[in-house]
Design an enzyme around this catalytic site. Structure first.
Site, PDB file in Angstrom:
ATOM      1  N   LYS A  36       8.643 -35.405  23.324  1.00 57.86           N
ATOM      2  CA  LYS A  36       8.150 -36.103  22.125  1.00 57.86           C
ATOM      3  C   LYS A  36       9.040 -37.322  21.864  1.00 57.86           C
ATOM      4  CE  LYS A  36       8.534 -34.567  17.640  1.00 57.86           C
ATOM      5  NZ  LYS A  36       8.792 -35.668  16.692  1.00 57.86           N
ATOM      6  N   ASP A  64       4.944 -39.680  18.852  1.00 62.35           N
ATOM      7  CA  ASP A  64       4.770 -39.219  17.464  1.00 62.35           C
ATOM      8  C   ASP A  64       5.047 -40.366  16.490  1.00 62.35           C
ATOM      9  OD1 ASP A  64       4.553 -37.594  15.241  1.00 62.35           O
ATOM     10  OD2 ASP A  64       6.544 -36.694  15.479  1.00 62.35           O
ATOM     11  N   LYS A  66       2.892 -41.220  13.830  1.00 61.38           N
ATOM     12  CA  LYS A  66       2.303 -40.911  12.513  1.00 61.38           C
ATOM     13  C   LYS A  66       1.683 -42.146  11.858  1.00 61.38           C
ATOM     14  CE  LYS A  66       5.313 -36.941  11.515  1.00 61.38           C
ATOM     15  NZ  LYS A  66       6.286 -36.961  12.618  1.00 61.38           N
ATOM     16  N   ASP A  69      -2.792 -46.536   8.138  1.00 56.98           N
ATOM     17  CA  ASP A  69      -2.994 -47.938   7.740  1.00 56.98           C
ATOM     18  C   ASP A  69      -4.491 -48.172   7.580  1.00 56.98           C
ATOM     19  OD1 ASP A  69      -2.589 -50.786   7.411  1.00 56.98           O
ATOM     20  OD2 ASP A  69      -0.729 -50.561   8.535  1.00 56.98           O
ATOM     21  N   THR A 120       6.012 -31.089   6.287  1.00 62.98           N
ATOM     22  CA  THR A 120       6.694 -29.879   5.785  1.00 62.98           C
ATOM     23  C   THR A 120       7.827 -30.226   4.820  1.00 62.98           C
ATOM     24  OG1 THR A 120       7.932 -29.864   7.834  1.00 62.98           O
ATOM     25  CG2 THR A 120       6.132 -28.299   7.659  1.00 62.98           C
ATOM     26  N   ARG A 217      16.766 -29.194  18.453  1.00 63.60           N
ATOM     27  CA  ARG A 217      18.203 -28.889  18.455  1.00 63.60           C
ATOM     28  C   ARG A 217      18.598 -27.609  19.180  1.00 63.60           C
ATOM     29  NH1 ARG A 217      18.524 -30.652  12.325  1.00 63.60           N
ATOM     30  NH2 ARG A 217      16.359 -30.005  12.575  1.00 63.60           N
TER      31      ARG A 217
HETATM   32  O1  C5P Z   1      13.872 -28.205  16.508  1.00 65.37           O
HETATM   33  P1  C5P Z   1      14.273 -29.366  15.645  1.00 65.37           P
HETATM   34  O2  C5P Z   1      14.348 -29.007  14.179  1.00 65.37           O
HETATM   35  O3  C5P Z   1      15.502 -30.090  16.121  1.00 65.37           O
HETATM   36  O4  C5P Z   1      13.057 -30.388  15.797  1.00 65.37           O
HETATM   37  C1  C5P Z   1      13.065 -31.572  15.093  1.00 65.37           C
HETATM   38  C2  C5P Z   1      11.872 -32.376  15.502  1.00 65.37           C
HETATM   39  O5  C5P Z   1      10.673 -31.828  14.943  1.00 65.37           O
HETATM   40  C3  C5P Z   1      11.969 -33.817  15.044  1.00 65.37           C
HETATM   41  O6  C5P Z   1      11.521 -34.640  16.108  1.00 65.37           O
HETATM   42  C4  C5P Z   1      11.048 -33.867  13.869  1.00 65.37           C
HETATM   43  O7  C5P Z   1      10.449 -35.136  13.740  1.00 65.37           O
HETATM   44  C5  C5P Z   1       9.999 -32.839  14.248  1.00 65.37           C
HETATM   45  N1  C5P Z   1       9.257 -32.349  13.095  1.00 65.37           N
HETATM   46  C6  C5P Z   1       9.800 -31.516  12.131  1.00 65.37           C
HETATM   47  N2  C5P Z   1       9.050 -31.070  11.088  1.00 65.37           N
HETATM   48  C7  C5P Z   1       7.797 -31.455  10.972  1.00 65.37           C
HETATM   49  C8  C5P Z   1       7.239 -32.289  11.919  1.00 65.37           C
HETATM   50  C9  C5P Z   1       7.996 -32.723  12.978  1.00 65.37           C
HETATM   51  O8  C5P Z   1      10.965 -31.170  12.181  1.00 65.37           O
HETATM   52  N3  C5P Z   1       7.091 -30.989   9.986  1.00 65.37           N
END
Ligand code: C5P
Length: 242
Positions: A36, A64, A66, A69, A120, A217
């Protein structure tokens, strides 16, 4: 070919430097299904990084960005994305079916579209403050479902949602409509003190009907990222083979 554990894993390239991103792609391309590329990395490194990742054997790209517009701008931006060899991209479901239709038209069938329903990070209180009536703002799940159905009607491939909403969306909108879920933490790593809330294990999310899991992470910060990804893939395999 049957989908296996690794195909469910979407690894976000959330790093500052291009060299780090490229190194992670090299280490993980055999162990995850997709990479991503989000807004922050895209602003720094742009289409050349997208094209580079997509050109690596076995690597697919989820761009990604998002988008949100006026329809003409979204259509034009989507035409640019469609020229980049990208498997999936995101558009806010927003409040305009015309914008969603423009995204589908601009994609020319060359890239799968995912709707972002309600981020979220947004709470019921945020929606009330933004002017939503209380009956909408206090039932976020209904708003998520409503926006997911707008995306489906427009011809989107699926939505990004929390693992807690995946089963509901599948039930209402059918199983071919994709659910992509972030907020995943491997068993034993939940509550590890980072910023994700309402987390699920990979196995729980797949059991809820999630088609793709965004896992950052727990893989990136592991002592051996490839081994961490393999371990997660095995956890998923155990569920899909059960
Ligand atoms: O697993 P981790 O928390 O590190 O993942 C973070 C990734 O998930 C980021 O790229 C973030 O943009 C994406 N993300 C998120 N919550 C969302 C949508 C996407 O954490 N609701």
């Amino acid at each position: 070919m049957k989908k296996c554990g690794k195909d469910y894993i979407v690894f976000p390239l959330d790093v500052d430097h291009e060299s780090e991103a490229k190194q992670l792609v090299g280490r993980l391309r055999e162990h995850v299904g997709m990479f991503k590329i989000g807004l922050a990395v895209f602003i720094r490194h742009g289409p050349p990084l997208v094209t580079w990742v997509a050109s690596q054997a076995g690597a697919k790209v989820f761009l990604d960005l998002k988008l949100h517009d006026i329809p003409a701008t979204v259509s034009q931006a989507m035409r640019g994305i469609a020229a980049l060899d990208v498997a999936l991209t995101t558009v806010h479901c927003g409040e305009s079916p015309a914008m969603l239709a423009a995204a589908v038209e601009g994609s020319q069938g060359k890239v799968g579209l995912l709707g972002v329903t309600v981020l979220t990070s947004v709470s019921a209180q945020d929606l009330t403050a933004a002017g939503y009536r209380e009956n909408r703002s206090h039932d976020l799940t209904e708003l998520v479902l409503h926006r997911a159905s707008l995306a489906k009607s427009a011809g989107f491939s699926g939505v990004v949602c929390s693992g807690h909403e995946a089963a509901l969306i599948k039930n209402r909108l059918g199983s071919p409509f994709l659910t992509v879920t972030p907020g995943i933490r491997p068993a034993g790593e939940q509550g590890a003190g980072d910023d994700q809330r309402r987390v699920m294990t990979p196995a729980q999310a797949v059991a809820q009907g999630a088609d793709l899991l965004v896992i950052g992470r727990p893989i990136r910060d592991a002592p051996d990222p490839a081994a961490a990804a393999q371990h997660i893939a095995m956890e998923i395999d155990a569920i899909i083979d059960a």
